[in-house]
Design an enzyme around this catalytic site. Structure first.
Site, PDB file in Angstrom:
ATOM      1  N   GLU A   1       4.872   4.916   4.350  1.00 44.07           N
ATOM      2  CA  GLU A   1       3.687   5.287   5.146  1.00 44.07           C
ATOM      3  C   GLU A   1       4.065   5.753   6.548  1.00 44.07           C
ATOM      4  O   GLU A   1       3.607   6.811   7.006  1.00 44.07           O
ATOM      5  CB  GLU A   1       2.731   4.099   5.250  1.00 44.07           C
TER       6      GLU A   1
ATOM      7  N   ASP B   1       4.471   0.612   1.631  1.00 45.03           N
ATOM      8  CA  ASP B   1       3.518   0.356   2.708  1.00 45.03           C
ATOM      9  C   ASP B   1       4.005  -0.906   3.389  1.00 45.03           C
ATOM     10  O   ASP B   1       3.828  -2.000   2.863  1.00 45.03           O
ATOM     11  CB  ASP B   1       2.106   0.184   2.148  1.00 45.03           C
TER      12      ASP B   1
ATOM     13  N   ILE C   1       3.106  -2.615   6.032  1.00 47.48           N
ATOM     14  CA  ILE C   1       2.000  -3.554   6.271  1.00 47.48           C
ATOM     15  C   ILE C   1       0.738  -2.889   5.741  1.00 47.48           C
ATOM     16  O   ILE C   1       0.262  -1.906   6.316  1.00 47.48           O
ATOM     17  CB  ILE C   1       1.821  -3.903   7.770  1.00 47.48           C
ATOM     18  N   ASP C   2       0.242  -3.409   4.626  1.00 47.03           N
ATOM     19  CA  ASP C   2      -1.060  -2.922   4.156  1.00 47.03           C
ATOM     20  C   ASP C   2      -2.102  -3.915   4.671  1.00 47.03           C
ATOM     21  O   ASP C   2      -2.097  -5.081   4.309  1.00 47.03           O
ATOM     22  CB  ASP C   2      -1.096  -2.831   2.625  1.00 47.03           C
TER      23      ASP C   2
ATOM     24  N   THR D   1      -3.054  -3.275   8.311  1.00 40.27           N
ATOM     25  CA  THR D   1      -2.613  -3.323   9.711  1.00 40.27           C
ATOM     26  C   THR D   1      -3.747  -3.761  10.632  1.00 40.27           C
ATOM     27  O   THR D   1      -3.533  -4.541  11.569  1.00 40.27           O
ATOM     28  CB  THR D   1      -2.071  -1.947  10.154  1.00 40.27           C
TER      29      THR D   1
ATOM     30  N   ASP E   1      -0.579   2.758  -0.552  1.00 38.30           N
ATOM     31  CA  ASP E   1      -1.522   1.629  -0.659  1.00 38.30           C
ATOM     32  C   ASP E   1      -1.624   1.108  -2.092  1.00 38.30           C
ATOM     33  O   ASP E   1      -1.882  -0.075  -2.303  1.00 38.30           O
ATOM     34  CB  ASP E   1      -2.933   2.068  -0.223  1.00 38.30           C
TER      35      ASP E   1
END
Ligand SMILES: O=P(O)(O)OC[C@@]1(O)O[C@H](CO)[C@@H](O)[C@@H]1O
Ligand SMILES: [Mg+2]
Ligand SMILES: [Mg+2]
Length: 280
Positions: free
Chosen positions: A70, A90, A92-93, A95, A220
């Protein structure tokens, strides 16, 4: 027969767990918040640090593999899915959740070969839940098998979705139109964890009957898509066609019946695809 990708999957689990530790430690510090596509599309130095930690660790073991990350894409890397072994990351999905210390934050690592997801790893790092799936070998949470809900009646169901990060009035109108249609089926409830990856793990765990969203990205959903299908779930586009990981649209459900019932209620639109050349 030896599973050629098992070593890669084991590496992904270890990388996700180490990344989760970095996320948890960062929650103790002030988080410098930056923005990307809009004032509500947030990113932090932790997102960028975690993605680089994962990518560097993979490159050391699998130097020929490719990446769709990402934050690398946000920095200008291409977002094209090829047949090559590809790590879809990802870091940090969720954030926005991370910035607000809202307790649903995931590290999501999908792995595809020939454009087919071979394994998925989603680490819900504040719940300490490691969701994993290997194609053809089931889905698990902390080693326990996962199975989608057996509920066939949408009127006895909870549906997950998200409002997304677009604040374009027309897009918001269509998102709310779909939400109203689904709610008034009626369903028992609508929920959202604030992260697609965890929403999909909730489908795989049987906690919600389905999740749909327009506006997500391939990073995601790549890992979560396999976790859902290996837990016995169904994936499709919001128009009822086959799921296209790059389309930015998804329905993930416990059954085709529920998925198709939701499709009937969605006011579908198509954001620019992840692999559209002029997407930046
Ligand atoms: O930018 P992030 O945090 O990696 O992901 C964005 C996201 O959390 O926002 C949506 C909720 O609106 C989710 O579907 C998606 O996973
Ligand atoms: Mg995300
Ligand atoms: Mg992210």
């Amino acid at each position: 027969m030896a599973d050629v990708w098992q070593t890669a999957m084991d590496h992904a689990v270890g990388a996700a767990r180490r990344a989760g530790q970095v996320v948890r430690e960062a929650l103790q510090d002030d988080r410098k918040v930056m923005t990307k596509s809009s004032s509500v599309d947030l990113v932090t130095q932790t997102d960028q640090k975690v993605e680089q930690l994962i990518i560097q660790s993979v490159k050391e073991k699998f130097p020929t593999h490719r990446f769709i990350g990402e934050e690398s894409v946000a920095a200008g890397e291409s977002c094209v899915l090829t047949d090559a072994p590809t790590w879809i990351i990802d870091p940090i999905d969720g954030t926005t959740n991370f910035v607000h210390a809202f307790p649903f934050v995931a590290v999501s690592i999908g792995f595809s070969v020939n454009k087919q997801v071979e394994f998925g790893v989603v680490f819900s790092c504040l719940e300490d839940k490691m969701f994993t799936a290997r194609r053809g070998k089931g889905a698990f949470c902390n080693g326990e098998p996962l199975q989608v809900s057996d509920q066939e009646d949408i009127k006895q169901s909870i549906i997950a979705t998200e409002f997304g990060s677009s604040r374009d009035p027309d897009a918001v109108d269509r998102i709310f139109s779909s939400l109203r249609n689904v709610l008034c089926i009626p369903v028992h409830g609508v929920r959202g964890a604030g992260t697609a990856a965890i929403n999909m793990c909730l489908v795989a765990s049987g906690c919600v009957e389905a999740y749909y969203e327009i506006g997500i990205h391939v990073w995601d959903i790549a890992a979560g898509s396999l976790i859902v299908s290996e837990a016995g779930g169904v994936l499709m586009d919001v128009d009822g066609g086959p799921l296209d990981l790059m389309s930015r649209r998804i329905v993930a459900a416990n059954s085709r019946t529920i998925a198709e019932r939701i499709v009937r209620e969605i006011d579908a639109f198509g954001p620019p695809r992840d692999d559209e050349p002029l997407r930046r």
